[in-house]
Design a protein around this motif. Structure first.
Motif, mmCIF file in Angstrom:
data_model
loop_
_atom_site.group_PDB
_atom_site.id
_atom_site.type_symbol
_atom_site.label_atom_id
_atom_site.label_comp_id
_atom_site.label_asym_id
_atom_site.label_seq_id
_atom_site.Cartn_x
_atom_site.Cartn_y
_atom_site.Cartn_z
ATOM 1 N N LEU A 42 63.500 22.943 68.799
ATOM 2 C CA LEU A 42 62.277 22.536 68.071
ATOM 3 C C LEU A 42 62.530 22.312 66.583
ATOM 4 O O LEU A 42 61.598 22.005 65.834
ATOM 5 N N ARG A 90 58.642 21.780 64.077
ATOM 6 C CA ARG A 90 57.656 22.836 63.804
ATOM 7 C C ARG A 90 58.191 23.714 62.673
ATOM 8 O O ARG A 90 59.398 23.776 62.468
ATOM 9 N N GLN A 91 57.301 24.417 61.984
ATOM 10 C CA GLN A 91 57.645 25.403 60.941
ATOM 11 C C GLN A 91 58.707 24.909 59.937
ATOM 12 O O GLN A 91 59.692 25.601 59.673
ATOM 13 N N TYR A 138 62.308 26.531 58.548
ATOM 14 C CA TYR A 138 63.563 26.005 59.110
ATOM 15 C C TYR A 138 63.946 24.611 58.618
ATOM 16 O O TYR A 138 64.979 24.080 59.027
ATOM 17 N N ASN A 140 74.466 30.418 66.402
ATOM 18 C CA ASN A 140 73.149 30.845 65.945
ATOM 19 C C ASN A 140 72.416 31.287 67.216
ATOM 20 O O ASN A 140 71.857 30.454 67.939
ATOM 21 N N ALA A 162 69.714 32.673 67.586
ATOM 22 C CA ALA A 162 68.256 32.687 67.411
ATOM 23 C C ALA A 162 67.714 34.077 67.761
ATOM 24 O O ALA A 162 68.306 35.087 67.366
ATOM 25 N N ALA A 163 66.638 34.162 68.536
ATOM 26 C CA ALA A 163 66.021 35.480 68.790
ATOM 27 C C ALA A 163 66.965 36.430 69.541
ATOM 28 O O ALA A 163 66.841 37.656 69.406
ATOM 29 N N HIS A 167 68.870 39.501 67.960
ATOM 30 C CA HIS A 167 68.280 40.822 67.735
ATOM 31 C C HIS A 167 68.110 41.624 69.028
ATOM 32 O O HIS A 167 67.637 42.750 68.981
ATOM 33 N N HIS A 207 72.507 31.819 60.517
ATOM 34 C CA HIS A 207 71.043 31.787 60.577
ATOM 35 C C HIS A 207 70.535 30.836 59.515
ATOM 36 O O HIS A 207 70.979 30.899 58.355
ATOM 37 N N ILE A 208 69.616 29.993 59.908
ATOM 38 C CA ILE A 208 69.071 28.997 58.984
ATOM 39 C C ILE A 208 68.241 29.695 57.912
ATOM 40 O O ILE A 208 68.349 29.400 56.722
ATOM 41 N N SER A 209 67.409 30.636 58.339
ATOM 42 C CA SER A 209 66.552 31.369 57.396
ATOM 43 C C SER A 209 67.271 32.627 56.920
ATOM 44 O O SER A 209 68.255 33.074 57.533
ATOM 45 N N ARG A 225 64.198 41.489 62.459
ATOM 46 C CA ARG A 225 65.255 40.464 62.307
ATOM 47 C C ARG A 225 66.428 40.979 61.471
ATOM 48 O O ARG A 225 67.399 40.260 61.240
HETATM 49 O O1 CA2 Z 1 67.057 31.693 60.946
HETATM 50 C C1 CA2 Z 1 67.564 31.478 62.055
HETATM 51 O O2 CA2 Z 1 68.396 30.604 62.259
HETATM 52 C C2 CA2 Z 1 67.112 32.300 63.255
HETATM 53 O O3 CA2 Z 1 68.250 32.541 64.081
HETATM 54 C C3 CA2 Z 1 66.090 31.450 63.987
HETATM 55 C C4 CA2 Z 1 65.435 32.153 65.160
HETATM 56 C C5 CA2 Z 1 64.917 33.534 64.765
HETATM 57 O O4 CA2 Z 1 64.433 34.212 65.905
HETATM 58 C C6 CA2 Z 1 65.988 34.366 64.084
HETATM 59 O O5 CA2 Z 1 65.418 35.600 63.695
HETATM 60 C C7 CA2 Z 1 66.533 33.652 62.868
HETATM 61 C C8 CA2 Z 1 64.262 31.324 65.687
HETATM 62 C C9 CA2 Z 1 64.645 29.954 66.116
HETATM 63 C C10 CA2 Z 1 63.404 29.190 66.373
HETATM 64 O O6 CA2 Z 1 63.561 27.917 65.813
HETATM 65 C C11 CA2 Z 1 62.440 27.181 65.607
HETATM 66 C C12 CA2 Z 1 62.620 26.035 64.872
HETATM 67 C C13 CA2 Z 1 61.544 25.240 64.603
HETATM 68 C C14 CA2 Z 1 60.296 25.566 65.111
HETATM 69 C C15 CA2 Z 1 60.128 26.705 65.861
HETATM 70 C C16 CA2 Z 1 61.213 27.521 66.112
#
Ligand code: CA2
Length: 146
Positions: free
Chosen positions: A15, A19-20, A24, A75, A77-78, A81, A101-103, A112
């Motif tokens: 995604l 989104r968001q 991201y 990466n 993602a969730a 954790h 991690h992107i964020s 997180r």
């Molecule tokens: O910051 C990151 O790259 C994360 O791995 C992203 C994960 C999050 O659960 C980690 O804590 C940190 C979430 C990925 C979801 O990506 C999205 C991108 C756009 C819109 C919605 C979700």
């Protein structure tokens, strides 16, 4: 040329850019894959870029990398954790592992702040946006490209 670097992406990263964007950014995962391919070529590396929403698929690609990959950039993602399964698979891989991690996960919710994958990773990049993938690829060149 060394074996390919596996770049693995966990759930919901499909995604990206849709989104968001405040968290991201606006680049899609396809944009990230294209940028990684271009940089890999410049560095004399090859990559295999994958994304899945399923934990077992990520585990399977990590197993595949045991024979076919020189390093892993992940990466999760969730699953970062939560996933002992991904940690166990990475522990069975002998090459370098870099976590992206992107964020900036440390500026976000407390859940997180812990990463199972960090127990295995040689390095972690967080909070550099999608540019973090390219930084990781440059570091991977140092680790595998000699
Ligand atoms: O910051 C990151 O790259 C994360 O791995 C992203 C994960 C999050 O659960 C980690 O804590 C940190 C979430 C990925 C979801 O990506 C999205 C991108 C756009 C819109 C919605 C979700």
């Amino acid at each position: 040329m060394p074996k390919p670097v596996f770049i693995l992406n966990g759930p919901n990263l499909n995604l990206l850019g849709l989104r968001q964007p405040e968290i991201y950014g606006r680049e899609t995962l396809e944009d990230v894959a294209d940028a990684c391919s271009a940089l890999a070529e410049e560095l004399g590396l090859s990559i295999r870029f994958h994304q899945s929403n399923h934990e077992g698929a990520l585990v399977d690609w990590i197993h595949q990398a045991r024979n076919e990959g020189s390093g892993i950039i992940i990466n999760p993602a969730a699953y970062t954790h939560t996933s002992v399964a991904i940690l166990d698979a990475l522990n069975a891989f002998e090459g370098p592992v870099l976590e992206v991690h992107i964020s900036n996960v440390h500026r976000r919710e407390a859940f997180r702040h812990h990463s199972y994958v960090s127990l295995r990773a040689e390095g972690v990049i967080a909070g550099f946006g999608t540019e973090g993938y390219q930084l990781a690829l440059r570091r991977m060149k140092t680790l595998v490209g000699k």
